[in-house]
Design a protein around this motif. Sequence first.
Motif, PDB file in Angstrom:
ATOM      1  N   ARG A 132     -10.074  -2.194  10.188  1.00  0.00           N
ATOM      2  CA  ARG A 132     -10.833  -1.164   9.493  1.00  0.00           C
ATOM      3  C   ARG A 132     -10.557   0.226  10.052  1.00  0.00           C
ATOM      4  N   SER A 133     -10.644   0.374  11.364  1.00  0.00           N
ATOM      5  CA  SER A 133     -10.425   1.691  11.970  1.00  0.00           C
ATOM      6  C   SER A 133      -8.994   2.168  11.766  1.00  0.00           C
ATOM      7  N   GLY A 134      -8.038   1.245  11.829  1.00  0.00           N
ATOM      8  CA  GLY A 134      -6.647   1.631  11.589  1.00  0.00           C
ATOM      9  C   GLY A 134      -6.437   2.143  10.194  1.00  0.00           C
ATOM     10  N   LEU A 135      -7.097   1.513   9.216  1.00  0.00           N
ATOM     11  CA  LEU A 135      -6.977   1.970   7.835  1.00  0.00           C
ATOM     12  C   LEU A 135      -7.618   3.334   7.650  1.00  0.00           C
ATOM     13  N   VAL A 136      -8.731   3.576   8.326  1.00  0.00           N
ATOM     14  CA  VAL A 136      -9.374   4.893   8.261  1.00  0.00           C
ATOM     15  C   VAL A 136      -8.465   5.960   8.854  1.00  0.00           C
ATOM     16  N   ALA A 137      -7.854   5.670  10.007  1.00  0.00           N
ATOM     17  CA  ALA A 137      -6.954   6.635  10.636  1.00  0.00           C
ATOM     18  C   ALA A 137      -5.763   6.947   9.741  1.00  0.00           C
ATOM     19  N   ALA A 138      -5.202   5.917   9.097  1.00  0.00           N
ATOM     20  CA  ALA A 138      -4.078   6.139   8.185  1.00  0.00           C
ATOM     21  C   ALA A 138      -4.505   7.006   6.999  1.00  0.00           C
ATOM     22  N   THR A 139      -5.735   6.824   6.523  1.00  0.00           N
ATOM     23  CA  THR A 139      -6.228   7.628   5.405  1.00  0.00           C
ATOM     24  C   THR A 139      -6.397   9.084   5.822  1.00  0.00           C
ATOM     25  N   VAL A 140      -6.867   9.321   7.038  1.00  0.00           N
ATOM     26  CA  VAL A 140      -6.996  10.695   7.534  1.00  0.00           C
ATOM     27  C   VAL A 140      -5.627  11.372   7.590  1.00  0.00           C
ATOM     28  N   VAL A 141      -4.618  10.655   8.072  1.00  0.00           N
ATOM     29  CA  VAL A 141      -3.260  11.216   8.113  1.00  0.00           C
ATOM     30  C   VAL A 141      -2.764  11.510   6.701  1.00  0.00           C
ATOM     31  N   ALA A 142      -3.083  10.618   5.754  1.00  0.00           N
ATOM     32  CA  ALA A 142      -2.647  10.833   4.370  1.00  0.00           C
ATOM     33  C   ALA A 142      -3.237  12.104   3.784  1.00  0.00           C
ATOM     34  N   LEU A 143      -4.427  12.497   4.236  1.00  0.00           N
ATOM     35  CA  LEU A 143      -5.087  13.688   3.722  1.00  0.00           C
ATOM     36  C   LEU A 143      -4.697  14.945   4.490  1.00  0.00           C
ATOM     37  N   ALA A 144      -3.898  14.807   5.538  1.00  0.00           N
ATOM     38  CA  ALA A 144      -3.484  15.949   6.346  1.00  0.00           C
ATOM     39  C   ALA A 144      -2.355  16.719   5.663  1.00  0.00           C
ATOM     40  N   PRO A 145      -2.141  17.985   6.053  1.00  0.00           N
ATOM     41  CA  PRO A 145      -1.075  18.788   5.433  1.00  0.00           C
ATOM     42  C   PRO A 145       0.316  18.197   5.569  1.00  0.00           C
ATOM     43  N   VAL A 146       0.562  17.389   6.619  1.00  0.00           N
ATOM     44  CA  VAL A 146       1.905  16.849   6.798  1.00  0.00           C
ATOM     45  C   VAL A 146       2.305  15.978   5.614  1.00  0.00           C
ATOM     46  N   THR A 147       1.351  15.250   5.030  1.00  0.00           N
ATOM     47  CA  THR A 147       1.667  14.414   3.875  1.00  0.00           C
ATOM     48  C   THR A 147       2.019  15.279   2.676  1.00  0.00           C
ATOM     49  N   THR A 148       1.284  16.363   2.487  1.00  0.00           N
ATOM     50  CA  THR A 148       1.597  17.300   1.398  1.00  0.00           C
ATOM     51  C   THR A 148       3.009  17.845   1.547  1.00  0.00           C
ATOM     52  N   VAL A 149       3.350  18.249   2.758  1.00  0.00           N
ATOM     53  CA  VAL A 149       4.682  18.805   3.011  1.00  0.00           C
ATOM     54  C   VAL A 149       5.769  17.780   2.717  1.00  0.00           C
TER      55      VAL A 149
END
Length: 383
Positions: A132-149
């Motif tokens: 669960r926590s790993g999936l939450v952390a991955a979701t936070v990264v997905a919402l970060a600017p690096v994913t947009t870039v």
Amino acid sequence: MTTAPPSPRPDSTADPARGTARAALGRARIRPALAAVVSLPLACAGVLVWVLWRTGPAKVDYLDLFELTARQWPTAPLPEDSQFLLRAPLGQLTYRLLPVHSTAAYLLLHAAALAVAALWLTLWLRRRLGGRSGLVAATVVALAPVTTVLLLWIGMYDAFSVLAWIVVLVSLRHRPAWQLAAGVLAGVQNFEQVAVGLVLLALVPQLPRAVGLRPRTAHLLAGALVGKVALELFLHAVGAGGGSRLTFLARWEVFTGLLGSTTAEAPLLVWSALAGLWGFALTGLLHCWPGWSRREQVGLVLAVLLWLGTAAVTADHTRVLAMTSFPLVVIGAMVIADRWRDVRELARLPQSWMLVLAPPVVLVDYTLLQVGLKPGTWGVWIF
């Protein structure tokens, strides 16, 4: 002599009312847990769709030039200020191994590299933090600017730079020799960004320490330097031209123009660095700052100055911010997921809604880049 019949046990079915109550209690305990198990992956999938929608994935400009450079690597005839394209070789080497060479194949290769990076990072986070926590952390990264870039420049060598960064992250739980080897790989791919990112990591050791990671900065930087030197020696041996990502700064008018624009666009530059993640970053800073030592406080200030300073003197401002801070953003996401293990509590935080809803800003040469689904991006428009 007759024996009296045994009295029924308190939990037997002889008491229908008690049995019904126990069954209802069991269902009441199971349903929230089952709902959480089902709803978290659905929520993460919804966030992924939202990220794709608000970003509008797009291919990098001059894709044909990038493809031709990869096809002719390492001796592609490039002007001096574009020689840095030869110094991000992992994707180009992989492309040369493909049986088919075309712009479509080149684009698909980099899209596949992004997918592999996302899957690998998610699996590593789940292994480090739990499902669960790993999936939450991955979701936070997905919402970060690096994913947009990364999604706005599909076809850029950043897809393979992120893979190199993930190798570095994975190595942070291993012996120094593994970190040295990871540094070599990262230094071969993009020495300048990796050097800045590793220094940032060294300046805030309290962050990786909070999630049980131990960067060996000397080994990582030494490996990156070895990788860079080995690449330059190889390129020189095969007759490739000289140059680096810093070549354009040698022109005084470019350097002064970038510095002059920084003052006018500073608020946008700062916002683009973390976008919606600023909510978690600032609340975490207010919480932790009083408990940090003076050395840790000074290290954070120096890290912020270095981070924003390097972005101020490059043309791809937000992109450089995102790529140099990638390991710190991932570690920060791990801290968030580990701190709020109750997903429902995390979902009620205003910082979480800020992360989801706040629009990302991408600055290129101090010009705002259009984001979001748009006509002509992939030849498909969703009304």
